[in-house]
Each structure stands twice: as C-alpha cells, then as structure tokens.
Design a protein around this motif. Structure first.
Motif, short mmCIF file in Angstrom:
data_model
loop_
_atom_site.label_atom_id
_atom_site.label_comp_id
_atom_site.label_asym_id
_atom_site.label_seq_id
_atom_site.Cartn_x
_atom_site.Cartn_y
_atom_site.Cartn_z
N THR A 38 0.69 -1.07 0.06
CA THR A 38 0.00 -0.09 -0.09
C THR A 38 0.97 1.38 0.02
OG1 THR A 38 -1.63 -1.11 1.11
CG2 THR A 38 -1.71 1.19 1.36
N VAL A 42 1.17 4.44 -2.58
CA VAL A 42 0.92 5.76 -2.53
C VAL A 42 2.00 6.70 -2.90
CG1 VAL A 42 0.49 7.39 -0.63
CG2 VAL A 42 -0.76 5.35 -0.60
N LEU A 45 2.26 7.54 -6.37
CA LEU A 45 1.11 8.67 -6.55
C LEU A 45 1.94 10.12 -6.25
CD1 LEU A 45 -2.27 7.35 -5.68
CD2 LEU A 45 -1.36 7.54 -8.05
N LEU A 51 -1.41 12.87 -5.80
CA LEU A 51 -2.30 12.35 -4.79
C LEU A 51 -3.51 12.99 -4.32
CD1 LEU A 51 0.75 12.97 -1.81
CD2 LEU A 51 0.05 10.82 -2.75
N ASP A 53 -7.23 13.29 -2.40
CA ASP A 53 -7.68 13.56 -0.85
C ASP A 53 -9.00 13.25 -0.95
OD1 ASP A 53 -7.20 14.44 1.70
OD2 ASP A 53 -7.47 16.63 0.93
N LEU A 55 -6.81 9.67 0.67
CA LEU A 55 -6.17 8.75 0.19
C LEU A 55 -6.95 7.31 -0.03
CD1 LEU A 55 -2.65 9.11 1.47
CD2 LEU A 55 -3.33 9.87 -0.73
N VAL A 57 -7.98 3.64 0.32
CA VAL A 57 -7.25 2.34 1.04
C VAL A 57 -8.50 1.43 1.11
CG1 VAL A 57 -5.48 3.64 2.36
CG2 VAL A 57 -7.60 3.33 3.42
N VAL A 64 -3.56 5.67 6.48
CA VAL A 64 -2.28 6.10 5.55
C VAL A 64 -2.33 7.67 5.86
CG1 VAL A 64 -1.54 6.29 3.19
CG2 VAL A 64 -3.06 4.34 3.89
N VAL A 66 0.60 10.92 4.60
CA VAL A 66 1.77 11.42 3.75
C VAL A 66 2.24 12.69 4.42
CG1 VAL A 66 2.57 11.88 1.58
CG2 VAL A 66 0.92 10.49 1.63
N SER A 77 -5.74 9.16 4.59
CA SER A 77 -6.89 8.28 4.19
C SER A 77 -7.91 8.86 4.94
CB SER A 77 -6.80 6.91 4.51
OG SER A 77 -6.31 6.90 5.97
N VAL A 129 5.61 8.32 3.35
CA VAL A 129 4.28 7.45 3.42
C VAL A 129 4.25 6.60 4.34
CG1 VAL A 129 2.70 6.14 2.00
CG2 VAL A 129 3.93 7.88 0.93
#
Length: 458
Positions: A38, A42, A45, A51, A53, A55, A57, A64, A66, A77, A129
């Motif tokens: 996973t 990410v 990306l 990315l 918004d 994320l 999952v 998740v 970043v 996420s 990440v």
C-alpha cells in the motif's frame, strides 16, 4: 515407560512453542508485506504529484498518511488523523524504509499497531508515506492457536501415553513369558523349553535361539554325565584289579609270587596311566578352541617315523614319490597315526599298510588335500558301526577283552585331533574286501610354501 512419556511431553511442548513462534512470524511478515504494498502505491502517486484527497485504502483497519520533512500532513486516508502524524517526526528516517510499533490510541485502531514508512517525493520536497495496520487479527489468531494447543496438549499426551503403554505392554509380554519360562527351568533344575511367540519378529528369533542354546546345554550335560559315568567305570576296573592283586598277595604271604604280582600291578598301572592321560587330553581338546596347527608337516617322513616303532612285518610303509606337506601340529598328527596303527596292529591278521598320496578334488572337498590311509587285513568294522566307533568309550564286542587294549578312547582322540588339523576321517572296506581302511584327509600345503627339512623326531 515413564521416561518415554516424559520425553514425548518435552518434545510436544517444544514443538508447540516453535509452532506459535513460526505462526506469529509469518502473520507479522504478511501484515508488513501488505502495508509496504500500500505504501509503495501511495509513494508512486506522490512521486507523480497526483495524490488524491482523501487517499483511497481498502479495509477499515488501515490508516495512511503522507507527511513532509517538518511533520506536516500533506494527505491522509478518510479515517486517518489530519493534524497529528502517526509517528513523531524525530523517529522517521526520510532516506530508508522502516517498520515501527506505535500505541493504538495514537492511530485510532484496536490492539498493537504496526506502521511502515516509505520515502517519497523529491529531493527538494521529501515526503514519507506512513501506513498503519492493526495487529489485532494476528494476536487473535495466535491466541486461538495457543488455547487450542493448551487444551489439546494434555489430551494428546494422555492418548499417546495410553497407546505407548498398550504397545510396549504387547511388545514386552513375550519377553515376560520368556522370563517366567527361564525362571521355571531354573527353579526345577531340569530340562525345558522357553515359550516361542507366534509372531515372526525379533522376540520369536530370540526364543528360538535361546531354545537352541538350552538344547545344546542339555546335550552337553548329558554327554558330561555319560563321560563321567564311563570314566568312573573304566577307572574302577584297573583299581579293582590292583586291589585284588594286593589282597591275594597279602593273604598268601610267603607263598606269593611277587614277581608275577609286580608284573600284573605294573600292567594295571600302565593301563590306568594311559586312561588318565587320554581323559586329560580329551578334556583339553574340549576346552581348547578349534585351531589349526603350528606349521607344515611332511607326511611321508611322519609315516616312516611312526612305522619304525613296529616290526617290519606286519607294518609296511608305501612312501610317496615326493614330499607331501600339510598344516598341523607334528605331535598331534604323530598321535593320530600312532593310535590308528595301534588299532590296526591289534586287529590285523598279517599285514598293516601305511600310505599317503595327493587326494583327488571332488565335490565334497574344498581346496587341495592329501590322503593318508592305514589298511589292515583284520575282521574290519561293520558299516553300521563305523560312525559309532568314534564315540568315547565305545568298543565293539570283539574288542572288549582286556588284552585287546584301551577303554575306547583312541578313535575319539583321533577324530578330535584331525578336526583341529582341519581334516576329516572315515572308515571304509579294504581294497581286497577283507579288512579295514582308515582314510585321513589333511589340508595340503603348496610346495613353494613348504620348508625343506622333514618333521623333527620326538
């Protein structure tokens, strides 16, 4: 039995511990692998500056984030915290992949939480990440396996102990029967046989072997009792004669012919001495292991040496054309020939012939042998008695008179000495169909292995 069950328990316990450890390790590696998969998606990306918004999952047990170099959250996420990063910035290594353990309340998941960190972004804008997965399922699985093992372990040990008890009991039952049989045989001090189990296994073969040993021991006891009885009988005869001679001489007093008495006593003493010597020799042969002789013996010279003790008629020697060497002890082979010639002279009418030659190779002989024959023209021995005469204290009806010689030990000694030399002895009819021929087969020695000098005289 108890030691075996204890060892089995220790082995199963160690196996359970290893199983739990291996299961926990495999499940944790599976969680880490999925989390890294996973995080890598990410990070790809983030590297493309695409990315979304929030994320995307899969599953409710995954969070998740970043984060940038200052610990600010760039994306998260839908269930992840957008203000507080899951891992403090000082714990992160922006240049490598990490596996971390964080408190569950910091992430909002149940149970221990596993967080993996994967670097992303660019050198100018480094990103990391963070993917968090709950370890509750792993803990639940290992706990379930632990409970199952704790419940099943005692039952399994009990079942295996019961099976081992039955199997060991069934295996040792024939051994216990053998022990009881041996105790009964020992208690009654008599003959008997051990019970033989029906199964064709090692216990069966052991029982058969032990019964064979008991048969041999009983046969040895029977032979020993017969030997002692016969020896006592034979020793009693000369002793009785000596006692009678002395009592008669004592009663006659001055009328005793002491010269005749002395001659008779010396004759009985010689007979008694020969009997004792023969008994001692047989006892030594029974105790000594069968072994070959000490060196080569030339048969032609040995025949001439033995024949020289007797008058030319009736004893004649047909010397072989060349030396015939055999292995053996010279004294023992000399005793063999002397006993045979004594018997032949005692029963011959006119002639005793000694001869030696190389024996022909037949199916019954393995290797090269020399044939030594002692032939007389006497009454011979019936074919039915030619094996029996080699037994100890065996004398045929025409040989039981006192003047005819010994106690029936001569041929028994001959057979034992011939066996020690590695040969064999048989009785056959004389070629003229009147008389007896004794045939000795003695192992031959190659001429190149034989010494030149003949056998030494005694």
């Amino acid at each position: 039995m108890a030691i075996g069950v204890f060892g089995l328990t220790i082995g199963l316990a160690l196996g359970g511990v290893v199983l739990l450890g291996a299961l926990g390790f495999v499940l944790q590696r599976t969680v880490d692998t999925e989390a890294f998969r996973t995080a890598d998606a990410v990070a790809l990306l983030a590297a493309e500056d695409a990315l979304p918004d929030p994320l995307p999952v899969a599953g409710g047990q995954v969070r998740v984030q970043v984060v940038d170099g200052q610990g600010r959250i760039r994306a998260a996420s839908i269930d992840a915290d957008r203000l507080v990063p899951m891992v403090r910035p000082e714990r992160l290594d922006h240049d490598g992949r990490q596996r971390l353990e964080v408190p569950a309340e910091r992430v909002g998941l149940v149970g221990p939480v596993r967080v993996v960190a994967v670097p992303a972004g660019t050198a100018a804008d480094p990103l990391t990440v963070l993917v968090a997965r709950s370890m509750a399922d792993v803990r639940h699985s290992t706990h379930a396996v632990r409970v199952i093992l704790l419940v099943a372990f005692p039952l399994l040990v009990a079942v295996l102990a019961g099976v081992a008890w039955r199997v060991v009991g069934a295996t040792l039952r024939p051994v216990e029967a053998l022990r009881r049989g041996a105790e009964e045989i020992t208690g009654r001090a008599g003959t008997g046989r051990l019970p033989v189990p029906a199964s064709a296994d090692e216990i069966h073969r052991l029982a058969v072997t032990l019964n064979g040993m008991l048969d041999r021991l009983e046969s040895g006891r029977v032979r020993q009792r017969a030997f002692v009885s016969d020896a006592a009988h034979e020793l009693r005869s000369p002793l009785t004669n000596i006692r009678t001679e002395l009592e008669v001489a004592q009663r006659l007093a001055d009328r005793t012919d002491w010269k005749a008495v002395t001659a008779n006593l010396l004759a009985d003493t010689d007979r008694l001495s020969r009997l004792v010597d023969d008994l001692l020799l047989l006892a030594r042969l029974d105790e000594a292991p069968p072994a070959r002789g000490t060196g080569p013996v030339e048969l032609g010279a040995l025949l001439v040496e033995v024949a020289a003790r007797y008058p030319s008629p009736p004893v004649r020697v047909m010397t072989p054309p060349g030396p015939l060497w055999t292995t053996g002890n010279a004294d023992e082979l000399r005793r063999v020939l002397a006993n045979l010639v004594d018997n032949a002279v005692r029963h011959a009418y006119a002639t005793v012939v000694l001869a030696a030659e190389a024996a022909p190779v037949t199916r019954r002989t393995v290797g090269a042998y020399h044939l030594v024959t002692v032939t007389d023209d006497g009454p011979g021995v019936p074919a039915a008695d030619r094996e029996r005469v080699f037994d100890r204290f065996t004398r045929l009806d025409d040989g039981r008179a006192r003047d005819d010689g010994g106690a029936g030990l001569g041929l028994a000694i001959v057979r034992e000495l011939v066996r020690r030399a590695g040969g064999s002895i048989t009785l056959t009819d004389a070629p003229e169909r009147h008389g007896l021929r004794v045939c000795l087969l003695l192992p031959a020695v190659r001429a190149e292995d034989s010494p030149e000098p003949p056998v030494d005289a005694p």
